[in-house]
Motif scaffolding. Structure first.
Motif, mmCIF file in Angstrom:
data_model
loop_
_atom_site.group_PDB
_atom_site.id
_atom_site.type_symbol
_atom_site.label_atom_id
_atom_site.label_comp_id
_atom_site.label_asym_id
_atom_site.label_seq_id
_atom_site.Cartn_x
_atom_site.Cartn_y
_atom_site.Cartn_z
ATOM 1 N N ALA A 93 -8.261 7.057 0.086
ATOM 2 C CA ALA A 93 -6.977 7.416 0.702
ATOM 3 C C ALA A 93 -5.904 6.370 0.412
ATOM 4 N N VAL A 94 -6.297 5.100 0.363
ATOM 5 C CA VAL A 94 -5.303 4.031 0.145
ATOM 6 C C VAL A 94 -5.250 3.585 -1.311
ATOM 7 N N ASP A 95 -5.867 4.343 -2.199
ATOM 8 C CA ASP A 95 -5.850 4.042 -3.638
ATOM 9 C C ASP A 95 -4.635 4.738 -4.251
ATOM 10 N N ILE A 96 -3.520 4.034 -4.286
ATOM 11 C CA ILE A 96 -2.238 4.637 -4.651
ATOM 12 C C ILE A 96 -1.577 3.806 -5.748
ATOM 13 N N SER A 97 -1.416 4.392 -6.919
ATOM 14 C CA SER A 97 -0.793 3.688 -8.040
ATOM 15 C C SER A 97 0.577 3.157 -7.658
ATOM 16 N N ASN A 265 -2.315 8.824 12.564
ATOM 17 C CA ASN A 265 -1.957 7.585 13.255
ATOM 18 C C ASN A 265 -2.837 6.417 12.835
ATOM 19 N N LYS A 266 -4.105 6.687 12.550
ATOM 20 C CA LYS A 266 -4.981 5.598 12.122
ATOM 21 C C LYS A 266 -4.609 5.122 10.719
ATOM 22 N N LEU A 267 -4.270 6.038 9.833
ATOM 23 C CA LEU A 267 -3.828 5.617 8.498
ATOM 24 C C LEU A 267 -2.518 4.836 8.568
ATOM 25 N N LEU A 274 -2.828 -3.579 6.335
ATOM 26 C CA LEU A 274 -3.105 -3.977 4.954
ATOM 27 C C LEU A 274 -1.835 -4.181 4.134
ATOM 28 N N ARG A 275 -0.680 -4.035 4.780
ATOM 29 C CA ARG A 275 0.634 -4.270 4.160
ATOM 30 C C ARG A 275 0.907 -3.344 2.971
ATOM 31 N N ILE A 276 0.453 -2.083 3.120
ATOM 32 C CA ILE A 276 0.708 -1.089 2.078
ATOM 33 C C ILE A 276 2.058 -0.415 2.311
ATOM 34 N N ASN A 277 2.459 -0.338 3.595
ATOM 35 C CA ASN A 277 3.766 0.202 3.979
ATOM 36 C C ASN A 277 3.962 1.647 3.515
ATOM 37 N N LEU A 278 3.016 2.496 3.869
ATOM 38 C CA LEU A 278 3.133 3.918 3.564
ATOM 39 C C LEU A 278 4.150 4.582 4.487
ATOM 40 N N THR A 279 4.919 5.496 3.938
ATOM 41 C CA THR A 279 5.840 6.280 4.754
ATOM 42 C C THR A 279 5.073 7.427 5.405
ATOM 43 N N ASP A 280 5.686 8.057 6.389
ATOM 44 C CA ASP A 280 5.050 9.203 7.048
ATOM 45 C C ASP A 280 4.776 10.322 6.042
ATOM 46 N N ASN A 281 5.715 10.545 5.137
ATOM 47 C CA ASN A 281 5.521 11.592 4.124
ATOM 48 C C ASN A 281 4.361 11.266 3.200
ATOM 49 N N GLU A 282 4.216 9.996 2.858
ATOM 50 C CA GLU A 282 3.108 9.593 1.984
ATOM 51 C C GLU A 282 1.760 9.789 2.686
ATOM 52 N N ILE A 283 1.724 9.510 3.980
ATOM 53 C CA ILE A 283 0.476 9.729 4.734
ATOM 54 C C ILE A 283 0.158 11.214 4.812
ATOM 55 N N GLU A 284 1.163 12.025 5.029
ATOM 56 C CA GLU A 284 0.958 13.481 5.056
ATOM 57 C C GLU A 284 0.429 13.974 3.710
ATOM 58 N N ASP A 285 0.956 13.419 2.636
ATOM 59 C CA ASP A 285 0.484 13.787 1.295
ATOM 60 C C ASP A 285 -0.987 13.412 1.113
ATOM 61 N N ILE A 286 -1.366 12.250 1.607
ATOM 62 C CA ILE A 286 -2.762 11.817 1.511
ATOM 63 C C ILE A 286 -3.673 12.795 2.248
ATOM 64 N N LEU A 287 -3.273 13.177 3.444
ATOM 65 C CA LEU A 287 -4.120 14.036 4.275
ATOM 66 C C LEU A 287 -4.220 15.462 3.752
ATOM 67 N N SER A 288 -3.296 15.851 2.902
ATOM 68 C CA SER A 288 -3.365 17.188 2.304
ATOM 69 C C SER A 288 -3.929 17.150 0.885
ATOM 70 N N PRO A 290 -6.758 16.222 -2.287
ATOM 71 C CA PRO A 290 -8.217 16.322 -2.488
ATOM 72 C C PRO A 290 -8.967 15.066 -2.069
ATOM 73 N N SER A 291 -8.345 13.892 -2.194
ATOM 74 C CA SER A 291 -9.044 12.649 -1.858
ATOM 75 C C SER A 291 -9.470 12.608 -0.398
ATOM 76 N N TRP A 292 -8.755 13.336 0.475
ATOM 77 C CA TRP A 292 -9.114 13.369 1.892
ATOM 78 C C TRP A 292 -9.967 14.586 2.244
ATOM 79 N N ASN A 293 -9.915 15.607 1.441
ATOM 80 C CA ASN A 293 -10.567 16.870 1.792
ATOM 81 C C ASN A 293 -11.758 17.238 0.922
ATOM 82 N N LYS A 294 -12.158 16.310 0.063
ATOM 83 C CA LYS A 294 -13.356 16.493 -0.741
ATOM 84 C C LYS A 294 -14.380 15.443 -0.342
ATOM 85 N N HIS A 295 -15.625 15.662 -0.738
ATOM 86 C CA HIS A 295 -16.664 14.680 -0.464
ATOM 87 C C HIS A 295 -16.350 13.402 -1.250
ATOM 88 N N ALA A 296 -16.155 12.284 -0.540
ATOM 89 C CA ALA A 296 -15.658 11.055 -1.171
ATOM 90 C C ALA A 296 -16.606 10.489 -2.217
#
Length: 349
Positions: A93-97, A265-267, A274-288, A290-296
């Motif tokens: 989830a936090v693996d973001i180029s 909220n946990k993300l 971890l000082r990644i400073n994700l925006t709310d939109n970026e967190i929503e993108d993560i949760l929608s 495949p990285s969050w909805n497939k077997h890791a």
């Protein structure tokens, strides 16, 4: 196929420091690219290299020795875990180029943890050089593809015995100690025959780690059934975590169940810590995504939701109800784990 690597090239992320070969006094590197790190579920034998090229360098080579300095401080962050608690999911989830460079379970840190745990099995020259190897490894795992990125390392759970050392030399680093509750951990270990067999490895490792805690002196791990074996492993893991939070103010704990129940909220809290400073939109993108909805851990894109996890857990606990309840009751006679969990909650995200 072998390739040559120069002093300057060692510091480039595409030259990945894969492991120590202490028998031959060498270190080995593999050729990677950004995508191959993302695709690799773990950086052990399951690593997906950019090419089949590799190289080995003697530990005494000048380009290696120049990086053995123990005066360096590192800015990489960490996701420690107790196994089977969604650490791979979180690390994906936090693996973001352009924001992070995530190293999932590098072999090198595992090797160093084993050296600390089993010193009698290694030549004195390597034990005496442990600090140098340690700093070199952290230097190699601090590499990123751009200055905008921060390194995030998810060590294997075997590395929990060296969390204090890691956090001591990484003064600018932040760490998450991810864990699951006891009943969840037992269920995860009982869910398949493969995991029950692998549990023996956990027990052997925990037997060594448990020697520093007198509360485990009365336990003979060889006499434990699978549920009690998992309980023993979990108790030792929690004790290691208590040591870690006692020695470093930069460690925050996270209950896997709470991460799954309230991922947004946990993300957000993970991102801030971890000082990644994700925006709310970026967190929503993560949760929608495949990285969050497939077997890791599964590279075949198998859909796997929190509901699937809960259903699986309930079935395992139902099938092993008596053994699980006996194990929990047994644990309470040895270890005040409810009090321990309260201590973890005090520093929770």
């Amino acid at each position: 196929m072998k390739y040559k690597i120069s002093n300057d090239d060692i510091l480039k992320p595409e030259n990945y420091f894969h492991k120590f070969d202490l028998r031959n006094n060498q270190v080995s590197f593999l050729k990677m690219d950004r995508d191959s790190f993302k695709k690799s579920p773990f950086l052990d034998h399951r690593i997906q290299c950019a090419s089949i090229t590799s190289t080995s360098i003697d530990l005494t080579d000048s380009c290696i020795e120049s990086l053995f300095s123990t005066n360096h401080h590192y800015t990489c962050n960490f996701i420690f875990h107790t196994a089977y608690c969604c650490s791979t999911l979180l690390s994906r989830a936090v693996d973001i180029s352009n924001k992070t460079m995530v190293y999932r379970e590098p072999v090198t840190l595992h090797q160093l943890a084993v050296m600390q745990r089993r010193k009698e099995e290694f030549p004195e020259q390597h034990i005496n050089s442990w600090d140098k190897y340690f700093h070199f490894t952290l230097k190699m795992l601090s590499k990123t593809w751009s200055k905008n990125e921060i390194s995030i390392i998810k060590p294997t759970d075997s590395c929990n015995n060296i969390i204090p050392q890691i956090m001591t030399v990484s003064e600018n680093s932040k760490a998450i100690l991810l864990y699951s509750k006891l009943k969840d951990f037992i269920a995860s270990n009982l869910k398949s025959e493969g995991r029950r067999k692998f549990l023996k490895n956990f027990v052997m490792r925990s037997t060594r780690d448990a020697k520093k805690y007198s509360i485990f002196n009365s336990i003979n791990p060889e006499t434990l059934d699978d549920a009690k074996s998992a309980t023993f492993v979990w108790m030792v893991s929690i004790m290691l975590y208590l040591d870690a939070i006692d020695k470093s103010a930069h460690c925050k704990t996270l209950d896997a169940e709470k991460l799954l129940d309230d991922p947004f909220n946990k993300l957000k809290l993970v991102s801030k810590h971890l000082r990644i400073n994700l925006t709310d939109n970026e967190i929503e993108d993560i949760l929608s995504s495949p990285s969050w909805n497939k077997h890791a851990k599964n590279t075949n894109d198998v859909t796997y939701s929190n509901a699937d996890r809960q259903k699986e857990k309930i079935n395992v606990l139902k099938q092993n109800a008596n053994q699980v309840e006996e194990a929990i009751k047994w644990s309470q006679s040895i270890f005040n784990w409810e009090d321990a969990l309260l201590k973890l909650e005090k520093v929770a995200l």
